[in-house]
Design a protein around this motif. Sequence first.
Motif, mmCIF file in Angstrom:
data_model
loop_
_atom_site.group_PDB
_atom_site.id
_atom_site.type_symbol
_atom_site.label_atom_id
_atom_site.label_comp_id
_atom_site.label_asym_id
_atom_site.label_seq_id
_atom_site.Cartn_x
_atom_site.Cartn_y
_atom_site.Cartn_z
ATOM 1 N N ASP A 37 0.832 -1.194 0.000
ATOM 2 C CA ASP A 37 0.000 0.000 0.000
ATOM 3 C C ASP A 37 0.874 1.254 0.000
ATOM 4 O OD1 ASP A 37 -2.394 -1.509 0.210
ATOM 5 O OD2 ASP A 37 -1.998 -1.790 2.340
ATOM 6 N N PRO A 38 0.799 2.091 -1.048
ATOM 7 C CA PRO A 38 1.592 3.325 -1.064
ATOM 8 C C PRO A 38 1.023 4.370 -0.105
ATOM 9 C CG PRO A 38 0.217 3.201 -3.020
ATOM 10 C CD PRO A 38 0.026 1.908 -2.292
ATOM 11 N N VAL A 39 1.915 4.946 0.676
ATOM 12 C CA VAL A 39 1.544 5.974 1.651
ATOM 13 C C VAL A 39 2.453 7.179 1.450
ATOM 14 C CG1 VAL A 39 1.382 6.552 4.104
ATOM 15 C CG2 VAL A 39 0.812 4.242 3.327
ATOM 16 N N VAL A 40 1.864 8.359 1.347
ATOM 17 C CA VAL A 40 2.686 9.575 1.304
ATOM 18 C C VAL A 40 2.901 10.068 2.727
ATOM 19 C CG1 VAL A 40 2.105 10.331 -1.028
ATOM 20 C CG2 VAL A 40 0.575 10.931 0.842
ATOM 21 N N ILE A 41 4.119 10.484 3.021
ATOM 22 C CA ILE A 41 4.443 11.063 4.321
ATOM 23 C C ILE A 41 5.167 12.377 4.051
ATOM 24 C CG2 ILE A 41 6.522 9.589 4.481
ATOM 25 C CD1 ILE A 41 6.021 9.673 7.577
ATOM 26 N N MET A 42 4.640 13.464 4.614
ATOM 27 C CA MET A 42 4.985 14.793 4.138
ATOM 28 C C MET A 42 5.720 15.645 5.161
ATOM 29 S SD MET A 42 2.013 13.442 3.026
ATOM 30 C CE MET A 42 0.648 14.145 3.917
ATOM 31 N N LEU A 43 6.841 16.181 4.751
ATOM 32 C CA LEU A 43 7.516 17.230 5.501
ATOM 33 C C LEU A 43 6.935 18.547 5.000
ATOM 34 C CD1 LEU A 43 10.100 17.447 7.467
ATOM 35 C CD2 LEU A 43 11.241 18.284 5.426
ATOM 36 N N GLN A 64 10.519 4.284 1.956
ATOM 37 C CA GLN A 64 10.888 3.292 2.959
ATOM 38 C C GLN A 64 9.810 2.214 3.047
ATOM 39 O OE1 GLN A 64 10.519 4.474 7.103
ATOM 40 N NE2 GLN A 64 12.239 3.168 7.710
ATOM 41 N N PRO A 65 10.184 0.935 2.911
ATOM 42 C CA PRO A 65 9.212 -0.117 3.204
ATOM 43 C C PRO A 65 8.819 -0.029 4.682
ATOM 44 C CG PRO A 65 11.175 -0.992 2.122
ATOM 45 C CD PRO A 65 11.499 0.394 2.538
ATOM 46 N N TRP A 66 7.531 -0.190 4.967
ATOM 47 C CA TRP A 66 7.054 -0.092 6.348
ATOM 48 C C TRP A 66 6.069 -1.231 6.581
ATOM 49 C CZ3 TRP A 66 9.161 2.177 10.234
ATOM 50 C CH2 TRP A 66 8.451 2.458 11.398
ATOM 51 N N PRO A 67 6.537 -2.354 7.134
ATOM 52 C CA PRO A 67 5.724 -3.574 7.194
ATOM 53 C C PRO A 67 4.749 -3.607 8.369
ATOM 54 C CG PRO A 67 7.875 -4.006 8.113
ATOM 55 C CD PRO A 67 7.900 -2.570 7.643
ATOM 56 N N LEU A 122 4.420 1.123 1.708
ATOM 57 C CA LEU A 122 5.618 1.769 1.197
ATOM 58 C C LEU A 122 5.461 3.255 1.470
ATOM 59 C CD1 LEU A 122 8.299 1.721 -0.377
ATOM 60 C CD2 LEU A 122 6.961 2.137 -2.463
ATOM 61 N N MET A 123 6.289 3.767 2.384
ATOM 62 C CA MET A 123 6.217 5.183 2.749
ATOM 63 C C MET A 123 7.002 6.003 1.730
ATOM 64 S SD MET A 123 4.462 4.660 5.461
ATOM 65 C CE MET A 123 4.413 6.248 6.283
ATOM 66 N N ILE A 124 6.321 6.951 1.096
ATOM 67 C CA ILE A 124 6.930 7.804 0.070
ATOM 68 C C ILE A 124 7.123 9.190 0.674
ATOM 69 C CG2 ILE A 124 6.720 8.709 -2.271
ATOM 70 C CD1 ILE A 124 4.689 6.397 -2.771
ATOM 71 N N GLY A 125 8.361 9.491 1.034
ATOM 72 C CA GLY A 125 8.661 10.732 1.722
ATOM 73 C C GLY A 125 8.720 11.915 0.768
ATOM 74 N N CYS A 126 7.994 12.970 1.100
ATOM 75 C CA CYS A 126 7.902 14.156 0.245
ATOM 76 C C CYS A 126 8.133 15.435 1.043
ATOM 77 C CB CYS A 126 6.513 14.226 -0.412
ATOM 78 S SG CYS A 126 6.084 12.792 -1.415
ATOM 79 N N HIS A 127 8.514 16.477 0.316
ATOM 80 C CA HIS A 127 8.601 17.818 0.883
ATOM 81 C C HIS A 127 7.527 18.670 0.228
ATOM 82 C CE1 HIS A 127 10.875 21.866 1.349
ATOM 83 N NE2 HIS A 127 10.060 21.668 2.363
ATOM 84 N N ALA A 128 6.706 19.317 1.050
ATOM 85 C CA ALA A 128 5.618 20.148 0.539
ATOM 86 C C ALA A 128 5.711 21.541 1.150
ATOM 87 C CB ALA A 128 4.266 19.522 0.864
#
Length: 319
Positions: free
Chosen positions: A183-189, A247-250, A255-261
Motif C-alpha cells: 500500500d503506497p503511503v505519502v508522508i509529508m515534511l 521506505q518499506p514499512w511492514p 511503502l512510505m513515500i517521503g515528500c517535501h511540501a
Amino acid sequence: MIALDSMAFAGGGLVRAAHLRKDGALLSGMLSEGRVLPVWRGKPMVDAPRDALGWVRAGSPVLHGAAPPVFLGLDDAGKGLFAADTSDWSPEAGAEAVEAGFLDPSVQRHPALDDSHGYTELRAVMIRLSPLEAEIAATAKALLHWHRSHRYCAACGAPSDLAAGGWQRSCPTCAAQHFPRTDPVVIMLVTRGNRLLLGRSPGWPEGMYSTLAGFVEPGETVEAAVRREVFEETGIPVRAVRVLASQPWPFPASLMIGCHAEAEAEEIRLDPEELEDALWLSREDMAAVVAGRHPRVRAPRKGAIAHELVANWLADRLD
C-alpha cells in the motif's frame, strides 16, 4: 535525496532471486540446506544478545505446525533464506502478546530455543538489526501477513494455494492468480519558511508527534495525494511537492513515500477523525525536539522515514 542507509528496512541489498521462485524442486532442496526465520503473529524470532534475527533450520521443532515456508532470497553464500508463519503456536500461560498499545513490549520464548531467542516486536529492534536483516524481517513480516489475510480467492471465494515460493496464491477452482500487495503511503515534511508542521493521531503515546501521512487513493498521483491529505487533515493548502525518499514499512505492508511540501498558509483547521492535534514548530524548537529537550513534543521514532525527513530538514540537506 535522503540516503537509504539512514532508514530501517531500506538499502539492505537482499538478493531476492526472483528467477528461482517457480522452481519448486530447487526450492525444496534449498530449504533443506538453508535457514528459516520463524515469525509469530507478525513478530520475528530475534537473537537478542547478538542484535540479529533468530534463524533456525528446516527441521527445527520451532517450525512444528507452521505454515509452508516462503522463499525470501539468498544469503552471501548463495544459500536459501526462508520465513515461516508460526502463529498457530500457543505460548505458555502468561507469555501471550500484548493486544493493545502502540508497541508490544512482550517477548514470547519458544521452549525449543534458549532464553536469548524470542519473538520480538519489529519496531523495537529495527535500528539494532543490520540493514540486510532489517530488510529481510520487513519482507518476511509483510509477505506472511498477506498470506494470512488472503487465504481465499477474491474472485470465487474458494481456498487458494501458496505458489511461486510464496510470492503468489493460485486458486484451484477458478484458476485466478493473486499477488502480494503493497500500500503506497505519502508522508509529508510540510514547511513554511522556518517552520515545520507536525501532527499526532488519536491513541499515540503522550507527546508523540510526526510528519503528516496518508494513503494514496486509486487514480491519484503522489503529488496529488500529498496536497489532498494535508488539506483534509489540517485545512492547509500546499503548492510545490517533491519526492525525497521511500521506505518499506511492514505495519502491515506499506511503502512510505517521503515528500517535501511547501505550505501556502499556516491556519490549522483540524479534522478530528484524522488528527488529535497539529502544530507549527520553528527550526529551533525542532532541534530541541530531536535532542529530547522539548517540554511537550517527542520526536518521531529513529529509523522511521519521518525522523530522517526532520533530521535532514534541520541539517539543510533536502536538496
